[in-house]
Design an enzyme around this catalytic site. Structure first.
Site: not given
Length: 308
Positions: A154, A252, A282
């Site tokens: 991320s 995501d 995610h």
């Protein structure tokens, strides 16, 4: 494929999100810390030790993971997730342990400074500084002189991509690989920029409406979304960057920007593998890596780093 049933079960138990409220860093950090498993429940490795990396940006806490006893190792410098204001060596200890085990590399996890207390580019400089520190202290780390990889999930994937570009621009071409797990590579939060921002906007954990408030601490500290050091997908020339493994999740909001970055790297002549995990959301590497089909992402990283 629909959302994995185990992920769906966990998400259904979460309280409703209030995207109109400003996130409270202290409360969210405390909640993360409360979920860290006790030491006895963590994946055992040959050695795990905390250290201080003395870098050009100052002293940076690191945690060094040695998977097994050996004479030498490849090195993997890892940057944790957390929207630039959450996450720590503790919260992502499990990710670092799994990376060490499945890649066979010695992993250096970076406890970089967080927004809003540390303004941009403090955290980024910490990450780059530790990369250079690891290379300079290769003998102490038993580096075999081969692989020197960066990895992140991320926002940590953002840092990994940017650090790879910074190193290239500085003429430091020792990075051999970059591993980007569902990376946040475009911090312009116009919802029309990628289809996945609308297709996966709600109901999958990370929600599109939450992107702007959660990243606001980083952006309000001076990070400009138009700057390639903030949004690496905006870098014009991606040639010469290290080979990349880009792992994305079907459900995501950030899926399409990560895949676009991978395709742009390919177009620039970089060796790239783009791997989308069906049924995943995610954060699945950190939150659902215990599910065999999602633990596969760690194994894939090992294959990527160790292939000849």
């Amino acid at each position: 494929m629909s959302l994995h049933p185990e992920i769906a079960r966990v998400l259904a138990a979460l309280p409703p999100l209030d995207h109109g409220a400003t996130p409270d860093p202290e409360a969210l950090r405390a909640a993360e810390a409360a979920r860290v498993p006790p030491l006895e429940d963590r994946l055992p490795l040959h050695a795990v030790e905390d250290a201080i990396a003395v870098t050009s940006s100052g002293e940076v806490p690191v945690r060094i993971y040695t998977p097994a006893e050996a004479d030498s190792y490849g090195l993997l410098v890892y940057f944790h997730a957390g929207a630039f204001f959450l996450g720590s060596l503790e919260t992502h200890d499990g990710v670092a342990r799994s990376l060490a085990k499945e890649t066979g590399h010695k992993v250096v996890s970076v406890g970089y400074r967080l927004a809003p207390e540390a303004a941009y580019p403090a955290g980024l400089r910490d990450c780059y500084g530790v990369l250079r520190w690891a290379a300079e202290h290769g003998e102490d780390l038993k580096w075999d002189g081969g692989n020197l990889a960066v990895a992140g999930d991320s926002s940590g994937g953002n840092f990994a991509a940017v650090v790879a570009a910074m190193a290239h621009d500085d003429g430091f071409d020792r990075i051999t690989h970059q591993v980007l797990f569902y990376p946040s590579v475009d911090l312009d939060f116009d919802v029309d920029r990628y289809a996945s921002l609308r297709d996966n906007a709600e109901g999958y954990g990370l929600e599109t409406a939450g992107l702007k408030p959660f990243n606001s601490f980083y952006l309000d500290s001076g990070a400009d979304p138009a700057d390639p050091l903030v949004s690496p997908v905006r870098r014009e020339d991606l040639s010469g960057l290290p080979p990349a493994l880009v792992v994305t999740a079907e459900y995501d909001p950030l899926r399409d920007e990560g895949e676009l970055y991978g395709h742009r790297l390919k177009e620039a002549g970089v060796d790239v593998t783009i791997s989308r995990y069906a049924g995943a959301n995610h954060g699945f590497v950190a939150n659902f890596g215990w599910i065999p089909e999602y633990h596969r992402a760690f194994e894939e990283a090992g294959e990527f780093l160790n292939r000849r």
